[in-house]
Design a protein around this motif. Structure first.
Motif, PDB file in Angstrom:
ATOM      1  N   LEU A 291       0.818  -1.207   0.000  1.00 26.79           N
ATOM      2  CA  LEU A 291       0.000   0.000   0.000  1.00 26.79           C
ATOM      3  C   LEU A 291       0.857   1.265   0.000  1.00 26.79           C
ATOM      4  N   ILE A 292       1.812   1.355   0.922  1.00 27.05           N
ATOM      5  CA  ILE A 292       2.631   2.569   1.061  1.00 27.05           C
ATOM      6  C   ILE A 292       3.452   2.831  -0.190  1.00 27.05           C
ATOM      7  N   ARG A 293       4.127   1.799  -0.675  1.00 22.88           N
ATOM      8  CA  ARG A 293       4.995   1.989  -1.837  1.00 22.88           C
ATOM      9  C   ARG A 293       4.181   2.302  -3.093  1.00 22.88           C
ATOM     10  N   SER A 294       3.042   1.671  -3.227  1.00 24.82           N
ATOM     11  CA  SER A 294       2.208   1.925  -4.404  1.00 24.82           C
ATOM     12  C   SER A 294       1.691   3.364  -4.404  1.00 24.82           C
ATOM     13  N   ILE A 295       1.227   3.845  -3.258  1.00 28.47           N
ATOM     14  CA  ILE A 295       0.721   5.216  -3.173  1.00 28.47           C
ATOM     15  C   ILE A 295       1.835   6.205  -3.493  1.00 28.47           C
ATOM     16  N   PHE A 296       3.032   5.957  -2.960  1.00 26.29           N
ATOM     17  CA  PHE A 296       4.149   6.872  -3.198  1.00 26.29           C
ATOM     18  C   PHE A 296       4.515   6.928  -4.678  1.00 26.29           C
ATOM     19  N   ILE A 297       4.518   5.792  -5.343  1.00 24.94           N
ATOM     20  CA  ILE A 297       4.874   5.758  -6.769  1.00 24.94           C
ATOM     21  C   ILE A 297       3.785   6.417  -7.609  1.00 24.94           C
ATOM     22  N   VAL A 298       2.525   6.219  -7.254  1.00 26.55           N
ATOM     23  CA  VAL A 298       1.432   6.887  -7.979  1.00 26.55           C
ATOM     24  C   VAL A 298       1.577   8.401  -7.845  1.00 26.55           C
ATOM     25  N   LEU A 299       1.891   8.881  -6.642  1.00 26.07           N
ATOM     26  CA  LEU A 299       2.093  10.317  -6.431  1.00 26.07           C
ATOM     27  C   LEU A 299       3.259  10.834  -7.266  1.00 26.07           C
ATOM     28  N   THR A 300       4.345  10.085  -7.287  1.00 23.86           N
ATOM     29  CA  THR A 300       5.518  10.475  -8.080  1.00 23.86           C
ATOM     30  C   THR A 300       5.174  10.562  -9.556  1.00 23.86           C
ATOM     31  N   THR A 301       4.417   9.614 -10.041  1.00 25.74           N
ATOM     32  CA  THR A 301       4.027   9.609 -11.449  1.00 25.74           C
ATOM     33  C   THR A 301       3.147  10.812 -11.782  1.00 25.74           C
TER      34      THR A 301
END
Length: 473
Positions: free
Chosen positions: A378-388
């Motif tokens: 969950l944490i890593r996926s949210i962070f990568i979506v934000l970065t994108t």
């Protein structure tokens, strides 16, 4: 589905007795990590940077930044353990190193600079990977329809694809488990660097071997239709591009923490730094100088965008860039993930959502299974979506390269290692060595400040024609 509360991939015989952390790295795995971190999208802007500075200043500036980066990386390697570089206590992250030697003010400055740069690099890599994927589409279009055809394409889809791949790879647990990814990425960086160099050499030879360019580059040229102010900003921005091309201090301690000893970690890391920075400097000088010799003052910001034929070779180079950036992204992302997750575990150490590992048996395999942790997913996926999403708002390749380099080079690569060296070795104020180290820090601060000014000016200029979530190439 089975639920286990165990730590994956940590056989007892491979766990360090000092802190219970698994270390399997060697000088070669560290070198691969260094090359992956150092050789990135910045290499594509080096010919443009040399073009801004010219033959008199361009190549020497490349060598100066390489020498500074290597020297300060040796100082930083000695600070991995404190207070003694061999027998002291380990510091597993850059922040922990700073905290063990310096005060709260420096720790706060380091935190802002390090994590902003790590995240900025992730944004830059997302942007650069999408440009390369768009370039493949454009190259094929030009090959089929001619170079006068309208072959524009939108990069949002490619950014989403790149982000989706990163979500999958982000589930690799830590830096030790991405060595294979770094080796692959380093191989790809060699591949597209060699292809870029060959294309520039071919372009140069097609000009009958005439060396293009001028002694002081675009900033002193009267033939280029740019205002004196813009030429000056671009020259400052070129300094930031070169600094960004060498910056990797923000992940060096995390790389060093993967090393198995003996020999001592600082000795191994210094060798890896020498091999990594030496190798990249050879490529940087070759591509920067040959690219400028081929294109002169018309050198494009991204050297590969100056080529469309042979289309298959250009496509191969861009594909190698994408694969390299897939790996490099994780080298910069893993320290951020580790910090976020350590903070969460320290606040909720008993939470099952954070600690439980889920194991799913894979069908059609002999005992195959997939293990994952819901909190990491969950944490890593949210962070990568934000970065994108942020990447879609910042389609300014050269300006972003320069600002990233300017914002981190002095603080992370020079000031903090130099200051920690003074503390660790108890170098007296006013002594010759103290004066030399402070002079080095002051010189790099001035270069970083000028680069930041030029990059901000470039971003402001780029914003005039920018549209959110709309990157075309």
């Amino acid at each position: 589905m089975e639920i286990e509360t165990v730590e994956i991939g940590r056989p007892k015989e491979d766990i360090d007795e000092e802190d219970g952390h698994q270390r399997e790295g060697t000088v070669w795995s560290a070198t691969a990590h260094c090359i992956t971190a150092v050789i990135g999208s910045g290499i594509l802007a080096l010919s443009w940077s040399v073009a801004q500075l010219g033959w008199i200043l361009g190549p020497p500036v490349l060598l100066v930044f390489a020498a500074i980066t290597y020297y300060t990386s040796t100082l930083l390697a000695d600070c991995y353990r404190s207070p003694h570089p061999v027998t002291g206590s380990r510091n597993r992250t850059y922040m922990a190193v700073v905290r063990s030697y310096l005060g709260p003010k420096d720790v706060f400055m380091c935190a802002i600079a390090q994590y902003a740069n790590l995240w900025g690099a992730m944004i830059s890599y997302t942007l650069t990977a999408s440009i390369s994927m768009m370039s493949v589409t454009r190259s094929n279009c030009y090959h089929e329809r001619g170079q006068t055809a309208k072959c524009t394409t939108n990069g949002n889809l490619f950014m989403v694809m790149f982000g989706a791949a990163q979500i999958v790879l982000s589930q690799l647990p830590n830096m030790e488990k991405i060595t294979w990814l770094s080796v692959m990425a380093a191989t790809m960086s060699f591949a597209y660097s060699i292809i870029s160099l060959c294309l520039c050499l071919f372009k140069w030879f097609s000009n009958h071997g005439d060396v293009q360019g001028t002694p002081f580059g675009i900033m002193a040229s009267h033939a280029v239709g740019l205002s004196p102010a813009l030429k000056t900003w671009n020259a400052f921005q070129a300094l930031g591009n070169i600094a960004f091309a060498y910056t990797f201090a923000e992940v060096m301690i995390e790389i060093q923490d993967t090393l198995r000893s003996p020999p001592s970690e600082n000795v191994i890391m210094k060798k890896a730094n020498l091999y990594g920075i030496g190798t990249t400097t050879i490529f940087y000088l070759s591509i920067g100088c040959v690219g400028y010799a081929a294109f002169g003052n018309n050198t494009p910001g991204n050297i590969l965008t100056g080529f469309y034929e042979p289309f298959w070779l250009v496509d191969l180079a861009h594909i190698c860039i994408v694969i390299h950036l897939v790996g490099a992204y994780q080298v910069f992302a893993q320290p951020i993930f580790a910090t976020i997750e350590r903070n969460i575990v320290s606040k909720w150490p008993e939470a099952t959502f954070i600690n439980n590992v889920y194991t799913v048996r894979l069908p059609l395999t002999k005992g195959g299974c997939l293990s994952f942790n819901l909190s990491k997913l969950l944490i890593r996926s949210i962070f990568i979506v934000l970065t994108t999403l942020v990447s879609m708002l910042l389609p300014f390749f050269n300006a972003i390269m320069g600002l990233l380099g300017a914002s981190s080079f002095w603080a992370l690569t020079v000031y903090i290692p130099v200051t920690m060296c003074i503390v660790q070795r108890n170098i007296g104020r006013g002594s010759l060595r103290w004066i030399m180290l402070q002079s080095l820090s002051g010189f790099c601060f001035l270069a970083s400040f000028l680069a930041a000014v030029g990059s901000v000016a470039g971003i402001i200029d780029s914003l005039k024609g920018a549209k959110p979530f709309h990157i075309e190439y």
